[in-house]
Enzyme design. Structure first.
Site, PDB file in Angstrom:
ATOM      1  N   HIS A  44       0.850  -1.204   0.000  1.00 23.58           N
ATOM      2  CA  HIS A  44       0.000   0.000   0.000  1.00 23.58           C
ATOM      3  C   HIS A  44       0.885   1.253   0.000  1.00 23.58           C
ATOM      4  O   HIS A  44       0.676   2.183  -0.777  1.00 23.58           O
ATOM      5  CB  HIS A  44      -0.902   0.011   1.240  1.00 23.58           C
ATOM      6  CG  HIS A  44      -1.575   1.333   1.467  1.00 23.58           C
ATOM      7  ND1 HIS A  44      -2.768   1.692   0.875  1.00 23.58           N
ATOM      8  CD2 HIS A  44      -1.188   2.406   2.214  1.00 23.58           C
ATOM      9  CE1 HIS A  44      -3.094   2.928   1.244  1.00 23.58           C
ATOM     10  NE2 HIS A  44      -2.155   3.388   2.058  1.00 23.58           N
ATOM     11  N   HIS A 100       1.511   5.220  -2.118  1.00 21.86           N
ATOM     12  CA  HIS A 100       1.939   6.568  -1.690  1.00 21.86           C
ATOM     13  C   HIS A 100       3.243   7.038  -2.339  1.00 21.86           C
ATOM     14  O   HIS A 100       3.354   8.194  -2.754  1.00 21.86           O
ATOM     15  CB  HIS A 100       2.158   6.592  -0.168  1.00 21.86           C
ATOM     16  CG  HIS A 100       0.892   6.619   0.618  1.00 21.86           C
ATOM     17  ND1 HIS A 100       0.043   7.702   0.644  1.00 21.86           N
ATOM     18  CD2 HIS A 100       0.318   5.688   1.409  1.00 21.86           C
ATOM     19  CE1 HIS A 100      -1.004   7.441   1.415  1.00 21.86           C
ATOM     20  NE2 HIS A 100      -0.862   6.218   1.891  1.00 21.86           N
ATOM     21  N   GLU A 105      -5.361   9.686   0.427  1.00 24.72           N
ATOM     22  CA  GLU A 105      -5.754   8.272   0.375  1.00 24.72           C
ATOM     23  C   GLU A 105      -6.719   7.989  -0.769  1.00 24.72           C
ATOM     24  O   GLU A 105      -6.567   6.955  -1.433  1.00 24.72           O
ATOM     25  CB  GLU A 105      -6.387   7.823   1.690  1.00 24.72           C
ATOM     26  CG  GLU A 105      -5.421   7.720   2.860  1.00 24.72           C
ATOM     27  CD  GLU A 105      -4.294   6.678   2.653  1.00 24.72           C
ATOM     28  OE1 GLU A 105      -3.376   6.658   3.476  1.00 24.72           O
ATOM     29  OE2 GLU A 105      -4.323   5.923   1.663  1.00 24.72           O
ATOM     30  N   SER A 113      -3.611   1.498  -5.013  1.00 25.28           N
ATOM     31  CA  SER A 113      -3.089   0.177  -4.595  1.00 25.28           C
ATOM     32  C   SER A 113      -4.177  -0.889  -4.550  1.00 25.28           C
ATOM     33  O   SER A 113      -3.918  -2.021  -4.141  1.00 25.28           O
ATOM     34  CB  SER A 113      -2.436   0.293  -3.209  1.00 25.28           C
ATOM     35  OG  SER A 113      -3.369   0.811  -2.275  1.00 25.28           O
TER      36      SER A 113
END
Ligand code: HBI
Ligand code: FE
Length: 288
Positions: A141, A146, A187, A206
């Site tokens: 993730h 990110h 996010e 993701s």
């Protein structure tokens, strides 16, 4: 060398959390003990990467794909990335670095790292039986979702400003509003490119299913980014988002969140909290 983040360890913070917090330093960082990754872990990384890599062209924003090209010169898809290798590239790009951590950190610890241009990045990877869904962010993730975005100068500056704002919010009682802003941008944010929504949020980037749901699905509720609306809106952590906020550019995101939030928090206290699936007449539809 920046002075290490000076934060007293929290007793009990890691209760119920997955990672190993027993050997972390005062600033909650740990070493990425690369030898502890097994062949099963490496295979999980390769499979997750191969599946998601197929899906991002045409769905992820341009800045993401550009950074992935840079990262793939490090053989990014072949094995769990080494922090040192990625940090060399990331420092060069935006003066950021990744801090290896056991997993989720207390908000104030997390903010303190962001404010010093350090992104706390989880060192463990999910088990094969969790292939399609994990509750806590794992190394996939963070590194797939990110890290490429932190190569973009505007996002890099927004993240640092977010960290600084977070430290202030903790004092002003604005944490829950700031957590929503993080959720609906870093996010699960979308940005409009060539008239189309593209993903820049790590939770979307993701996830194979949510990438399609957020970017292409007809029924998804996409609204033009509105700071107050986002900070009023609750979010779900165990289902697709019911609302996606679409920005026109990262510059817009940075500019709209630059002012001091103290007055905003007081105004928000008097506004109603909105459900994740709220549809307001004032919502500016951001279409498909
Ligand atoms: N800790 N390691 C880690 N990663 C996150 O994304 C993270 C966190 N702690 C708190 C947090 N995110 C959110 O609550 C932010 O809104 C602060
Ligand atoms: Fe995340």
């Amino acid at each position: 060398m920046r002075e290490p983040v000076d934060l007293t360890g929290r007793v009990g913070h890691s209760k119920g959390l997955r990672g190993d917090y027993s050997r972390m330093r005062a600033d909650y960082t740990v070493d990425q003990d690369y030898a502890t990754y097994t062949e099963v872990h490496q295979r999980t990384w390769r499979q997750l990467y191969a599946r998601q890599r197929e899906l991002v062209p045409g769905r992820a924003c341009a800045a993401y794909l550009k950074a992935l090209d840079v990262l793939e010169t490090l053989d990014y898809g072949r094995a769990i990335p080494r922090f040192d290798d990625v940090n060399t590239k990331l420092r060069e790009a935006t003066r950021w670095e990744l801090a290896p951590v056991p997993g989720l950190l207390p908000d104030d610890v997390f903010f303190a790292h962001l404010a010093q241009r350090r992104f706390p990045t989880t060192v463990w990877i999910r088990e094969p039986e969790e292939f399609d869904y994990i509750v806590e962010p794992d190394v996939f993730h963070d590194f797939f979702g990110h890290v490429p975005m932190i190569f973009d100068p505007q996002i890099a500056d927004y993240l640092q400003a977010y960290g600084e704002g977070g430290l202030k919010a903790a004092r002003l009682g604005g944490l829950k509003y700031l957590a929503r802003l993080y959720w609906y941008t870093i996010e699960f944010g979308l940005v409009r490119e060539g008239g189309e929504p593209r993903a820049y949020g790590a939770g979307i980037l993701s996830s194979p299913a949510e990438l399609r749901h957020a970017v292409e699905a007809e029924g998804s509720h996409r609204v033009a980014f509105d700071l107050i609306r986002a900070m009023q809106t609750r979010y779900l952590i165990d289902d697709f988002q019911k609302t996606y906020f679409v920005i026109d550019s990262f510059a817009q995101l940075f500019e709209e969140t630059a002012p001091d939030f103290s007055l905003l928090y007081r105004a928000l206290e008097r506004l109603p909290e909105l459900e994740a699936d709220a549809h307001l007449p004032t919502d500016r539809d951001a279409g498909r």
